[in-house]
Enzyme design. Sequence first.
Site, PDB file in Angstrom:
ATOM      1  N   ASP A 125       0.816  -1.190   0.000  1.00  0.00           N
ATOM      2  CA  ASP A 125       0.000   0.000   0.000  1.00  0.00           C
ATOM      3  C   ASP A 125       0.870   1.268   0.000  1.00  0.00           C
ATOM      4  O   ASP A 125       0.650   2.186   0.772  1.00  0.00           O
ATOM      5  CB  ASP A 125      -0.835  -0.035   1.296  1.00  0.00           C
ATOM      6  CG  ASP A 125      -2.022   0.897   1.230  1.00  0.00           C
ATOM      7  OD1 ASP A 125      -2.312   1.371   0.139  1.00  0.00           O
ATOM      8  OD2 ASP A 125      -2.636   1.143   2.283  1.00  0.00           O
ATOM      9  N   CYS A 179     -16.733  -7.549 -14.940  1.00  0.00           N
ATOM     10  CA  CYS A 179     -17.797  -6.674 -14.427  1.00  0.00           C
ATOM     11  C   CYS A 179     -19.013  -6.737 -15.356  1.00  0.00           C
ATOM     12  O   CYS A 179     -20.159  -6.596 -14.919  1.00  0.00           O
ATOM     13  CB  CYS A 179     -17.313  -5.237 -14.324  1.00  0.00           C
ATOM     14  SG  CYS A 179     -16.261  -4.918 -12.903  1.00  0.00           S
ATOM     15  N   CYS A 189     -22.937   3.718  -4.545  1.00  0.00           N
ATOM     16  CA  CYS A 189     -22.013   4.597  -3.818  1.00  0.00           C
ATOM     17  C   CYS A 189     -22.817   5.756  -3.223  1.00  0.00           C
ATOM     18  O   CYS A 189     -23.479   6.495  -3.953  1.00  0.00           O
ATOM     19  CB  CYS A 189     -20.926   5.130  -4.757  1.00  0.00           C
ATOM     20  SG  CYS A 189     -19.894   6.371  -3.946  1.00  0.00           S
TER      21      CYS A 189
END
Length: 302
Positions: A125, A179, A189
Amino acid sequence: MTNRIKQECKQLGFDGCGIARIETLSEEMERYKQWLEAGYNGEMAYLERYTELRADPSKLVPGAKSMIVVLLNYYPKERLRLKRYKISSYAWGIDYHRVIKRKLWDLYSFIKKFEPLTEGRAFVDSAPVLEREWARRAGLGWIGKNGLLLTKRGSYNFIGELIINLELVYDKPFEKNYCGSCRRCIDSCPTGALLGNGLMDARKCLSYLTIEKRGEFEPETNLHNWAFGCDVCQQVCPWNNRARPTHVEEFNPSDEMKQLTDERLESLSKAEFKHLFKQTPIMRTGYKGLMRNIKQIKRFEQ
Ligand code: SF4
Ligand code: SF4
């Protein structure tokens, strides 16, 4: 050596391991720069640094040949008791940076036993590496419309990389995108942060707002009860129906975390905050940040 490395990754408990040839990321960097130019990174100025290193990992490790990308599933097998406040599930257990770095250094030592001249660096990360793209190139999955790396076991994975100067046998990049016509993450969202092309306006994203943003919120900012991070675009993703609980005990919430109630969270002292969260990613936002988020959630509900 490639097979030995993959075997060792299994031994170390990684849930995925792929290897990509080090190349310059010209196209991806173009997209990334456009994203920065649009200001979608908000106050995260550190994302504007190291652009040269991001484009060319051989600047991170001289003579770099291979990017070994590993995945570690963190999907917790136990839930928190919180009702009103929500905390992203990656933050329920011990900070993943430590867990994955430790394993990556073990992998590095293992490689050096066979190839003593190997040089390398481990990243988790970390700003200079476009980790999702490298994971895709290492054949581990595709980048979903939520911007996350998706595998057929979903997206609840931490990603780590070991860059080394050793030539290996490379995996085929993952070219498909499963997807399809789904757009559940975009439609769910809460703040409309997903732009539909795999990119996100971080300034609107609740993960950014609750963790990275400094200072007070505008009165109209609705955190949708997220006190730290946000999991909505993962929770709605159909691929995550296939997620299996993590085998890494440290990623599950501690007994004390499991007992945490809304009332206790609201009234935590600084000392209690440190005691409860000291080894978790929640330390990133700090006591002040978490309390600011809680205040904002309360304010919005009034
Ligand atoms: S983390 Fe939450 S706010 Fe951010 S893009 Fe995903 S659903 Fe939207
Ligand atoms: S919710 Fe649908 S569109 Fe979004 S990442 Fe998952 S599969 Fe892709």
